[in-house]
Structure formats: structure tokens, C-alpha cells
Design an enzyme around this catalytic site. Sequence first.
Site, PDB file in Angstrom:
ATOM      1  N   GLU A  60       0.803  -1.226   0.000  1.00 48.82           N
ATOM      2  CA  GLU A  60       0.000   0.000   0.000  1.00 48.82           C
ATOM      3  C   GLU A  60       0.839   1.282   0.000  1.00 48.82           C
ATOM      4  O   GLU A  60       0.556   2.195  -0.791  1.00 48.82           O
ATOM      5  CB  GLU A  60      -0.989  -0.006   1.175  1.00 48.82           C
ATOM      6  CG  GLU A  60      -2.119  -1.016   1.043  1.00 48.82           C
ATOM      7  CD  GLU A  60      -1.756  -2.412   1.533  1.00 48.82           C
ATOM      8  OE1 GLU A  60      -0.615  -2.595   2.003  1.00 48.82           O
ATOM      9  OE2 GLU A  60      -2.613  -3.314   1.439  1.00 48.82           O
ATOM     10  N   HIS A 129     -10.667  -4.634   9.768  1.00 49.04           N
ATOM     11  CA  HIS A 129     -11.343  -4.510   8.467  1.00 49.04           C
ATOM     12  C   HIS A 129     -12.703  -3.848   8.610  1.00 49.04           C
ATOM     13  O   HIS A 129     -13.601  -4.084   7.812  1.00 49.04           O
ATOM     14  CB  HIS A 129     -11.509  -5.891   7.807  1.00 49.04           C
ATOM     15  CG  HIS A 129     -10.247  -6.438   7.212  1.00 49.04           C
ATOM     16  ND1 HIS A 129      -9.215  -6.914   7.980  1.00 49.04           N
ATOM     17  CD2 HIS A 129      -9.841  -6.559   5.928  1.00 49.04           C
ATOM     18  CE1 HIS A 129      -8.232  -7.328   7.194  1.00 49.04           C
ATOM     19  NE2 HIS A 129      -8.578  -7.115   5.938  1.00 49.04           N
TER      20      HIS A 129
END
Lengths: 331, 331
Positions: A60, A129
Site C-alpha cells: 500500500e 477490516h
Amino acid sequence: MREITLSQAVNEALAEEMRRDETVFIIGEDVAEAGTPFKVLSGLVEEFGTARVVDTPIAEPGFMGLAVGAAMTGTRPVVDLMFGDFLFLVMDQLCNQAAKTHYMSGGKLTVPLVLRTNLGATRRSAAQHSQSLHALVAHIPGLKVALPSSALEAKGLLKTAIRDDNPVVIFEDKLMYNDKAPVPEGEVLIPFGQANVKREGRDITLIGTSSMVQVCEAAAGILSAEGIEAEVIDPRTIVPLDEATLLASARKTSRVIVVDEGHQSYGITGEIAARINERAFYHLDAPVLRMGAMDVPVPFSPALEDITVPTPEGVAENARRLVRGEMIHAA
Amino acid sequence: MAEARTNTEDYLRMYRQMVRIRTFEDNANQLYLSAKMPGLTHMYSGEEAVAVGICEALKVADKITSTHRGHGHCVAKGAAFREMFCELLGKEEGYCRGKGGSMHIADQSNGNLGANAIVGGSMGIATGSAFTARMLGRDDVTVCFFGDGATAQGLMYEVMNMAALWKLPVIYACENNGYSEYTRTDEIAAGSITARAEAFGIEAHQVDGQDVLAVNALTQDLVARARRGEGPFFIELMTYRYHGHHVGDINREYYRAKAEEQEWKETRDPITRFRGWLVEEGIASEDEIEAMNEEIRADAKAAVDYALAAKYPDTSEVDMHVYKGVTHALA
């Protein structure tokens, strides 16, 4: 009018902007053939090819940084960050680089970049998440932050974001990808900084963001049956924030609840409440109430997770107490 | 003959640029020591052959990313003294209108994408710039300058992986000056630095960073190959930092011996070495070189005097350049 899902709305927005402007490209993990785990991008690689729908390694900070440099040199990247929780991984590139480049260069360099990611709990995905982290980036000058609350906003705000010359972070509610809403055919552009009054009312203002807009609307339905008319407002972007519309409503109804799925402490709800207190204090009949996600990591167990986020019933109950003049946090 | 003359001009320009960097830094140091400069700065003195050898192999359209020790890169990529000293002193006429200062100084019009104060922070940007070149079919090459200290950052490995996968026209230029801030490089870097690039299949070279001709010859070759799509490349340039980590790092014998500094200055100074070569080869006489040095000193003095007298930005500029397209972010 036709109805499409939020997922289709995002897909359409990207396809339209990529057809219109060949410098627009998508970059992220599993964005091409996989179309992301949520299948939001399905079909785009077939039309635009892997040169413009770019699958990356699971890195990322790397692809975020690459996108910043690409944006500075003549392209318009749309970064796909698979989960909002991964923002913590890209913070340096987003907040130290993208957000500050225009300022640090005295206005000479620009970073026309969109970071698409998501928010929202109750998907049984546990603490890494499920977070709603938009307050983190809204805190950083130089970034714009959009929170679409339906397919219409998802399309209109994303297209506006892609055309914006600044870094924009868009949070889609991952639980709403399959929710349908009327979206007109043809060009849909929603300007930033224009709140949407979803429902008019005289007794109390419910300001909701993203997923919490439908929570506020449901609460307004409950309250209406009891004779309490709630006004529901969706700011649509929190940076820039349409203060004027929020303040006008606060002055009209004299009671406000701000509902947002980020953690309640040091969050969006507190910021909006403070602005209303500062600028509409003498019009208020009750303290402005904050309703955010509980200040705990998001738990896995459904029995626990469901009580961490505001619900229509909870919003309606707080609204009743405010309208009745009960001090919710009385000394 | 024509080629020989061109080379002569190239050599003299390289010498001139190295002296301009040294002279700039000597003046910047004096501004700090005489308390005329706000904040701190990191001197490039001793590393001139790196920036000049590389940038003299680049075209204006080629891009660089720079570091906190970035004055040398800025000069070498074509910046003017006056705007640089203005930036150093926080003046309106600085390259970044005084908003960047020493650590973000850049002449953007010459392809400098900015000096970065996050160690290793520009590696994504440089790789993204190369991504743009490939995507838009441009033939420009990007050089990413960073120090040995930055090789400890994870971002470097993420973007080198992508650059190698996608054959991007980027050259990673590691200026190994032997010290990672206040720590010897051999205490922070395990194994070989070039081997790290080679692990990704990136062709890596180690070169004497005090020899401007060696640096330039290698870079010319790599730039030409990168333009043909044979990139990325990695260069480790063995060099030395004459000053401390920053201008305030004066008593530094606890991590670096004076004798070591003395030895590098006396035996491996890039300017002295190149000057000797120019005279030996009959390219320039001692008198011509002295005249050039004097002219550069006078230029620097004039620029410093100008910058000291120049005006600060108006306070109304404080919320300008936060967002492109928004004149005053807080209006």
C-alpha cells in the site's frame, strides 16, 4: 428513473471519466481481472486494459507513493485502497506527501489524485477490516474528503473528485455496495461543499454522514409517526464542509444530533457540533449531541459489534429526549 | 574538433556547477552561523560530484526527486541563486514562496519534483513520475536521490519491486556518504546496498561519487538505456558529507573523527580533483578557474544580499496554496 447499485455507480463513474480523460488510471491490489474483492471494478480492465487498470503487489505505501508521483507529473490516478483500515499504512504518502506538496511548493506542483477506500462496521470483519477512519484524513489540510451516502452521491462525488486538482479521499460504505438508488442516465456531477437536505423538518436536525444518512432517515420516519418532524442533512463532503446549510438548519430547529460512523471521541461529530455551538449557540434549545461509533476496537462477535454503531432506534430515542427538553448528560 | 569543444564546454559547466553548489552551501552555513537564517539546513558540501555528474546527464524535461540535503540537487538541476536564497530565508520570491524552506527547496520548472524531509519519502514519487512517462509515452527519465540512511525504509523495496516489474525509466541514486544522520552506515545497513536492488533484478552499479566524470559517464549510459525502456537502474555513489548531519551538528567527534574528515577533504575533494584534471588536460588555466570561482562568489554574494533585503510573504498568504483552485482556504 433507473436504479443502480452503489457498486455500479462507482464503476460507471470510473468508466466515464476514463473515457473522457486518457490520463485517468486505476491502481491498487486486485483491481484488474479480480475487479476488487467487492467486484466494484469488474469489466473495467476489459475496456481499458492493464496499462490503465493496474494491479499492484500488496504494498500500500508503495502504490500510494507511486500514485502521488504520477499525479504530480501529469496523470490522474484513482488509487484503490481495499479497506479503509489500510489508511494507516499509507499515511506518510497521503498526509506528508500528497496533502502538502501544493503548499510546500508555493502552489507550483499539484497532486490531482483520488484515493477510493471504504468504511463501515457490522460486516463481521473484526477490528482491522471495519473501521471508519475519515476523521484522520479530514484533520489534514490539503486533503478533501467525500462521504457518499447512496449510489447517486457515489457517482457524482467520484466524478467531481477525479476532475479536482487536489488529493481527494472518498470513503464508500462497504455495506452499501449492493444498495440501489435512482441515478439519472448521463452526466452526474455533485459539487463538493454542498450539503443535501434529505428531509425537511421543524423540530430537530439530524446530520448524518455516509451510512448514517439512512440511519437518520429511518430515525426521522420513527419520529414522524410520533409527531416529531426531523430535518435530515447529508453534508456529502466533510472537507470542504457546507457549514451554511448546517447552521441554517440548526437555527431553524434549535436542536441537533450529529451521527457518524467514526469513533465518537475526537471525531467528525465533535467537529460539527463545535462549529454549531460556536456559530448558532443562541439559537439552540439543547446541547448539540454527538453519536459516533463506540470508542472500542470493532469486535467480531455480532452480539458485540452491533451495539458499537448508531442505530435508527438509538438516534430516535436521543431525538425524543432532546425535543422533550431532557438533558441527556445532565450534571 | 567540434566534439572536443563541446566536451570542453561540458567539463567547464560541470566544474562551474560544483563550485556553485559549494559556494551556495558556504553562504548558507554563514547565514546560519550569523543567525540570519530561520531554522536549520543540511549541507551538501563534499557530495557535489554526485548531483552534478548525474544532473549533467539529464535534460530539462527529466525529473529528479531530492532530499533534506537537497541544495546540491537543486543547483545542479538548473536553479538560480537568488530564488534559492530567498527560499532559504523564507522570502516571497523564493521558489516555494517561502513555504518550503531549505528542506523543500526546488526549482519545479526544471523538473525538480521537490526536496523531501521524510527520509526515503520521495521514492514513491520518483517511481510514479517514471510511471507517468511510460503511461503517456514520454521519453523522460526520473532520478531519485536518497541517502544511505533511506535504504532502511521499506517504501524503497516496495517501489523498486514495481519499477522492476514494469520496467520504469527511473534511476535510484543512493548517495552513500557513510553516515545515517549521526550513525555510521555500517551500523545500520546489513549486507550490500547494491545487492538489495539486484534482488529485484535491477542492474546496480557502485561508483566513486567524488569523480564527476565517472558519475557522469555512468549516468549518461544509464539514462540513455532507461529512455529505451531498459530501466530501472540503481547507483550507489560513494561520497562524503563534510559537515555534520545539519549545520548545528558541530561537535561530532563522538561519531566521526576529525582526521577522517580531513583525509576526505585533502585527498578526495571532488572539486579540487576535477580542477587539477582540467588544468592538467589544458582545458582551463589556473587563472581562468580562479576567475570563474570569483565570479560565482560574487553572484552568491549578490544573491544573498538580495535575499536578505527581500520581503517576506504577506501574512495573507498563509492560507493560500492549501488547495489548488481555492485562493484562501480559510476564507
